[in-house]
Design an enzyme around this catalytic site. Structure first.
Site, mmCIF file in Angstrom:
data_model
loop_
_atom_site.group_PDB
_atom_site.id
_atom_site.type_symbol
_atom_site.label_atom_id
_atom_site.label_comp_id
_atom_site.label_asym_id
_atom_site.label_seq_id
_atom_site.Cartn_x
_atom_site.Cartn_y
_atom_site.Cartn_z
ATOM 1 N N SER A 280 4.492 -0.220 2.447
ATOM 2 C CA SER A 280 3.300 0.289 1.769
ATOM 3 C C SER A 280 2.042 -0.355 2.336
ATOM 4 O O SER A 280 1.731 -0.206 3.498
ATOM 5 C CB SER A 280 3.423 0.063 0.261
ATOM 6 O OG SER A 280 2.414 0.743 -0.438
ATOM 7 N N ARG B 249 -0.649 5.877 -2.205
ATOM 8 C CA ARG B 249 -1.795 5.474 -3.009
ATOM 9 C C ARG B 249 -3.056 6.204 -2.534
ATOM 10 O O ARG B 249 -3.148 6.625 -1.382
ATOM 11 C CB ARG B 249 -2.014 3.968 -2.948
ATOM 12 C CG ARG B 249 -1.007 3.169 -3.756
ATOM 13 C CD ARG B 249 -1.234 1.679 -3.578
ATOM 14 N NE ARG B 249 -0.477 0.887 -4.541
ATOM 15 C CZ ARG B 249 0.791 0.534 -4.369
ATOM 16 N NH1 ARG B 249 1.428 0.899 -3.267
ATOM 17 N NH2 ARG B 249 1.420 -0.174 -5.294
ATOM 18 N N GLU C 198 -0.758 4.431 -12.514
ATOM 19 C CA GLU C 198 -0.835 2.983 -12.696
ATOM 20 C C GLU C 198 -2.112 2.496 -12.023
ATOM 21 O O GLU C 198 -2.588 3.097 -11.060
ATOM 22 C CB GLU C 198 0.388 2.281 -12.133
ATOM 23 C CG GLU C 198 0.660 2.494 -10.663
ATOM 24 C CD GLU C 198 1.909 1.762 -10.198
ATOM 25 O OE1 GLU C 198 2.568 1.132 -11.039
ATOM 26 O OE2 GLU C 198 2.214 1.823 -9.008
#
Length: 592
Positions: free
Chosen positions: A151, A308, A402
């Site tokens: 990530s 993201r 989140e």
């Protein structure tokens, strides 16, 4: 130099099993130099397999990410999938990888291991976003998905992320069951990597998955404006450019302006210190240059595996406003509801919104006022994705998030997805521009309507896991000789602080050990207990909430805080929550 017997065995095992010349030489060099400390660090413990799979530094040794630990992890996962799914050979697994160093190699080793067990493998032929693997699990009817990615971690790291057949990340006890089978299958099986190219068991799902994925994206689209503002996009040297470009094209949107210096995947991440849009200005310097040069007013960014999403907007005074994860969620939640009601005005579904427990409670207030159902889960999209999957058929989740800039608009994937979030947010910005509004101005309108939520989030680096554990152990067992604590559990031997400077704690929830003082005896929390993650939440008498949590993927002790206030008292609330965080840091964490 003669090594202790236990360490010599670990060295012998490594040199017998590891076939990679580079990592073999790394261990051989340490043996030759007599560096027992480094050998123990690398060989004495195994890299932990948890619900996030594997993540760590790419080095030699059982404690790191390398060819051998990838093979061993895959062997354990393979045995587990064989025990769960009688039809695993026919259904197979889907495997993707990002642009980090060694990602493709790790993916091919993973694929070869499964093929060696006569299991079908859907291996992407090029770098793809993590959401493609989550989506691809159900699209290909695979029993599991594996994504090789770390990530937004530093360039030295890599990871191994696992999805089960529902397309969501694994939860416990799957992780511990897999970990146990890894330990039972540490000696490498016969492996022929050439089968990845020649075996009939290998298919390439790239075209099928991408085509199917983009066919669903229009259901989350509502082009309310006929005009478009200039937008800059950066994938931060990750995989996002090709796929976000395709998402814009699918929705017939004006192309974005690319940050060419960061456009192509590059595992060195040469223009950023940290390839994480959460880091703010430091990660966006190249994007700022392009935006200023082209007159763009909006910057969109993904992290390197494109799950993201972040957005930054030019204010009317010319300064750039970087939205945090909670603020983007406010805007996206409202927009998701508008879009859903536009497409399905007569729907009789019970609409649901969700967030993780460390995220803003704005969504709860929003849901209450709009007549939606609200659900809170433990931290991480693995919990959100599985919660969405478990909803009754007459329920539909329109938005989940989140605060770490992870968003799921609808249910196309049971994981966060920066690829489809980017054009969705861009359409929101275009509509607001047609109304002569900025996103930041509309954000204030929403806060005025639903309530203001002042937040103060951040982190401290904590590189030693033992130090992190000792901090949380101390937080649970402050001595009454030094602190007057009314928050206790004699049954569990807990004694929490009840005061942070002038601020009084009224409730404590500890999801690591399973204690919630706000619940009736025996004080068990409503949310699941997760003993593998350190997390304590303090509620104060003024309504403020502060959560301290150990990161599951980075060497950080994170803190999250929030205080709801009337809109007209927002500045006072911002000041107050900052004071509370400062007192918690000094009193509870006691930094040197």
């Amino acid at each position: 130099m003669t090594l202790p017997q236990d360490l010599q065995k670990r060295v012998d095992d490594w040199l017998r099993w590891d076939k990679n010349p580079k990592t073999r030489a790394e261990i051989e060099s340490l043996v030759a130099s007599g560096d027992e400390t480094s050998l123990r660090r690398k060989l004495s413990t195994r890299i932990a397999f948890g619900t996030a799979g594997l993540r760590g530094s790419m080095e030699a040794g059982f404690s790191c990410m390398n060819d051998l630990t990838i093979i061993q992890a895959t062997q354990g996962l393979c045995r587990y999938l064989q025990s769960l799914f009688p039809d695993v050979n026919e259904r197979g697994v889907i495997i993707g990888y990002d642009g980090r160093h060694n990602s493709r190699t790790f993916a091919e080793l993973t694929a070869a291991t499964f093929i060696g067990q006569n299991i079908k493998v859907h291996l992407f032929s090029e770098v793809v976003p993590t959401p493609f693997v989550a989506f691809g699990v159900t699209h290909t009817n695979s029993v599991a998905g594996i994504m090789i990615t770390a990530s937004h971690n530093p360039k030295a790291d890599n990871g191994y992320k696992v999805y089960l057949d529902n397309g969501a990340q694994i939860l416990s006890p799957h992780d511990s069951n897999i970990a146990a089978l890894i330990e039972q299958n540490v000696e490498p099986w016969p492996l022929d990597v050439s089968l990845v190219k020649s075996s009939n068991l290998r298919t390439d799902p790239t075209e099928s998955v991408s085509k199917a994925y983009f066919s669903h994206v229009p259901k989350y689209s509502w082009p309310r404006s006929s005009t478009s503002i200039k937008k800059v996009y950066t994938p931060l040297h990750g995989v996002g450019h090709k796929w976000v470009k395709e998402a814009f094209k699918t929705l017939n949107m004006e192309p974005f302006i690319s940050v060419e210096s960061q456009q192509e995947p590059d595992g060195d991440f040469p223009t950023v210190d940290f390839p994480n849009p959460e880091e703010g200005k430091g990660a966006l310097l190249e994007a700022f240059k392009v935006a200023e040069a082209t007159g763009a007013n909006l910057i969109l960014a993904n992290d390197p595996d494109a799950d993201r999403f972040s957005a930054t907007e030019k204010s009317r005074d010319g300064e750039w406003r970087i939205f945090n994860g909670n603020e983007l969620a406010v805007l996206l939640a409202d927009w998701s509801l508008q879009v859903y009601r536009h497409h399905k005005p007569d729907s009789d579904k019970k609409l649901v919104v969700m967030n993780s427990t460390v995220s803003s409670k704005f969504l709860a207030a929003f849901a209450e006022k709009e007549g939606l159902l609200y659900n809170e889960t433990l931290t991480g999209f693995k919990w959100l994705g599985n919660a969405i999957h478990q909803l009754p058929s007459d329920h539909e989740c329109i938005f989940a998030f989140e605060e770490a800039i992870g968003y799921s608009v609808g249910t196309l994937t049971l994981d966060k997805d920066g690829v489809r979030t980017a054009p969705v947010f861009a359409q929101l910005a275009d509509w607001l521009n047609s109304e002569n509004k900025l996103c930041q101005e509309y954000l204030l309108e929403l806060y005025n309507k639903y309530g203001y939520f002042a937040a103060n989030n951040g982190y401290f680096y904590c590189y030693d896991p033992n130090t992190l554990r000792s901090i949380f152990t101390r937080l649970r067992k402050f001595s009454e000789d030094n602190h007057n604590s009314a928050l206790k559990s004699e049954e569990l031997g807990l004694n929490y602080l009840a005061q942070a400077g002038p601020f009084t704690v009224t409730h404590v929830r500890d999801l690591t050990v399973g204690f919630d003082s706000a619940q009736p005896p025996p004080h068990r929390p409503v949310l699941p207990i997760s003993s593998s993650t350190e997390m304590i939440t303090y509620t104060f008498s003024n309504g403020a909430i502060v959560t301290l949590r150990g990161s599951g993927t980075e060497p950080k002790l994170k803190y999250y805080s929030e205080l709801k206030a009337p809109f007209e008292e927002r500045l006072k609330a911002e000041k107050l929550i900052a004071q509370i965080v400062g007192e918690v840091a000094q009193t509870f964490l006691q930094p040197d």
